[in-house]
Design a protein around this motif. Structure first.
Motif, mmCIF file in Angstrom:
data_model
loop_
_atom_site.group_PDB
_atom_site.id
_atom_site.type_symbol
_atom_site.label_atom_id
_atom_site.label_comp_id
_atom_site.label_asym_id
_atom_site.label_seq_id
_atom_site.Cartn_x
_atom_site.Cartn_y
_atom_site.Cartn_z
ATOM 1 N N ARG A 161 73.355 21.470 87.349
ATOM 2 C CA ARG A 161 73.063 22.407 86.752
ATOM 3 C C ARG A 161 71.678 23.052 87.242
ATOM 4 O O ARG A 161 71.684 24.349 87.623
ATOM 5 N N ALA A 164 72.355 24.239 90.973
ATOM 6 C CA ALA A 164 73.154 25.511 90.803
ATOM 7 C C ALA A 164 72.120 26.547 90.566
ATOM 8 O O ALA A 164 72.375 27.839 91.185
ATOM 9 N N PHE A 169 74.411 29.699 91.561
ATOM 10 C CA PHE A 169 75.803 29.542 91.435
ATOM 11 C C PHE A 169 76.067 29.146 89.892
ATOM 12 O O PHE A 169 75.234 28.731 89.081
ATOM 13 N N ALA A 170 77.481 29.553 89.372
ATOM 14 C CA ALA A 170 77.699 29.089 87.856
ATOM 15 C C ALA A 170 77.557 27.687 88.125
ATOM 16 O O ALA A 170 78.265 26.825 88.894
ATOM 17 N N ASP A 172 79.335 25.057 86.731
ATOM 18 C CA ASP A 172 80.640 24.462 86.780
ATOM 19 C C ASP A 172 81.468 25.120 87.685
ATOM 20 O O ASP A 172 82.601 24.578 87.689
ATOM 21 N N SER A 173 81.146 25.864 88.662
ATOM 22 C CA SER A 173 81.773 26.194 89.848
ATOM 23 C C SER A 173 82.126 25.085 90.622
ATOM 24 O O SER A 173 81.237 24.052 90.746
ATOM 25 N N ALA A 174 83.119 25.170 91.687
ATOM 26 C CA ALA A 174 83.253 24.347 92.646
ATOM 27 C C ALA A 174 81.847 24.365 93.880
ATOM 28 O O ALA A 174 81.575 23.155 94.308
ATOM 29 N N GLU A 175 81.512 25.406 94.015
ATOM 30 C CA GLU A 175 80.390 25.443 94.686
ATOM 31 C C GLU A 175 79.173 24.580 94.281
ATOM 32 O O GLU A 175 78.526 23.800 95.172
ATOM 33 N N TYR A 177 79.442 21.803 92.382
ATOM 34 C CA TYR A 177 79.839 20.647 92.470
ATOM 35 C C TYR A 177 79.462 20.099 93.844
ATOM 36 O O TYR A 177 78.942 18.967 94.088
ATOM 37 N N ALA A 200 84.683 19.263 92.947
ATOM 38 C CA ALA A 200 84.914 20.479 93.484
ATOM 39 C C ALA A 200 86.314 20.906 94.117
ATOM 40 O O ALA A 200 86.696 21.969 93.860
ATOM 41 N N VAL A 203 88.347 22.066 91.254
ATOM 42 C CA VAL A 203 88.291 23.469 90.884
ATOM 43 C C VAL A 203 88.865 24.294 92.036
ATOM 44 O O VAL A 203 89.590 25.491 91.657
ATOM 45 N N ASN A 204 88.763 24.029 93.256
ATOM 46 C CA ASN A 204 89.165 24.936 94.433
ATOM 47 C C ASN A 204 89.705 23.656 95.492
ATOM 48 O O ASN A 204 88.692 23.468 96.204
#
Length: 350
Positions: A161, A164, A169-170, A172-175, A177, A200, A203-204
């Motif tokens: 966090r 991020a 970045f959000a 919990d976004s893939a980016e 992680y 990551a 998520v994506n």
């Protein structure tokens, strides 16, 4: 009559010698000294800003002796100690500054950063959480340092966090992680880096560089089949990334698959013509394939790009030895020893 007047004027000038000359200023008394400007915090700031740290510290030491001590003196003293990597003294100064002004967030932040630099992340966290302020003079990003502290005490989600937030970045976004995984790998937290990279991909699944990170983590652990599998997956997702081919070539080379290594590294050279890594690995690959002339072609190129890399000279020595040029081989091996000696840490004070 005129003669009498001239005689009278001469007598008057002799009686009162100062009347015929301009008045001279009185000599200064024996104890008088030129006035020295009083030290000011602004003077210390200006000196520090121009890199004259010794002079700035001398002014600050004078100010610190005043009662009451001017605001900002301890904070600036701490910054200078930090820039000199005198972290114990920096901690003392920042502690004093925060005691003088509990709202001095910059001193609180730098106190936490200094604790982190001295290997006390758990003690640093409360201070960094409280401050959350960038310190331009020390080029400190608070979220990054806080994230590193969280990672060092195994608070991995909090670390993600924080990282991020640094990049916008959000959490919990893939980016987020992937970013956390990459920073964990830099700190040799290989297992946790792989955990973050896998999340990551959950998520994506098409996220570039996630499989590459998994491949790097596997390579660092010596898991060559796993590294090759992940790096081949990255190649399919991201086919024009030279770094992927370079790492893939390294994995194939370590596993003894020299033809596959050569193919991957040829692609890396085309995509990374200014990086020495693929050239060195190609030279090493051709040595393994008993082709020293080919190896010399790539190692010479790497040596011209970076003459200070002792690994290149070691491989050049092997290549010249393989083709019978023993004098040049010995010269290269001698360079290896010299370059390694130059890179050895020197004892303190030497």
């Amino acid at each position: 009559m005129q003669r009498v007047l001239w005689i009278a004027l001469i007598l008057i000038s002799l009686a009162f010698p100062g009347s015929a000359q301009e008045a001279k200023p009185a000599a200064p008394a024996a104890g008088d000294q030129p006035q020295v400007p009083a030290p000011t915090f602004e003077t210390a700031q200006d000196l520090a800003g121009r890199g004259r740290l010794d002079q700035a510290m001398a002014v600050l030491d004078q100010l610190a002796a005043q009662s009451p001590e001017p605001a900002g003196v301890e904070r600036l003293r701490g910054i200078i100690f930090y820039q000199r990597e005198q972290f114990t003294q920096a901690i003392e100064a920042f502690t004093k500054a925060a005691a003088q002004d509990p709202n001095d967030r910059e001193s609180i932040e730098m106190h936490g950063v200094s604790l982190f630099r001295t290997g006390h992340p758990a003690e640093a966290i409360p201070l960094l959480e409280k401050a959350h302020v960038s310190v331009e003079r020390a080029n400190i990003d608070p979220e990054y340092v806080l994230g590193l502290c969280y990672a060092d005490v195994a608070r991995y989600d909090d670390a993600r966090r924080a990282f991020a937030a640094q990049y916008g970045f959000a959490p919990d976004s893939a980016e987020a992680y992937l970013l956390a995984g990459r920073l964990f790998l830099r700190r040799e937290m290989r297992d946790q880096a792989a955990v973050q990279a896998n999340k990551a991909l959950e998520v994506n699944p098409a996220l570039p560089l996630a499989h590459e990170l998994l491949g790097e983590a596997a390579l660092a652990k010596g898991d060559l089949p796993g590294a090759i599998r992940e790096l081949e997956a990255e190649r399919r997702v991201n086919p024009l990334d030279g770094e992927t081919y370079s790492r893939l070539g390294d994995a194939y080379l370590r596993s003894g698959q020299y033809t596959e290594a050569q193919q991957a590294l040829n692609r890396a050279v085309l995509l990374q013509p200014n990086s020495t890594g693929p050239y060195i690995l190609l030279g090493q690959t051709f040595l393994k394939m008993k082709q020293p002339i080919q190896a010399l072609h790539y190692l010479d190129r790497a040596e011209k790009m970076d003459p200070s890399n002792y690994i290149t000279h070691n491989l050049l020595g092997q290549a010249y030895k393989a083709i019978g040029q023993l004098a040049e081989a010995n010269r290269q091996f001698k360079l290896v020893v010299e370059l390694q000696h130059q890179s050895d840490p020197k004892p303190a004070g030497k």
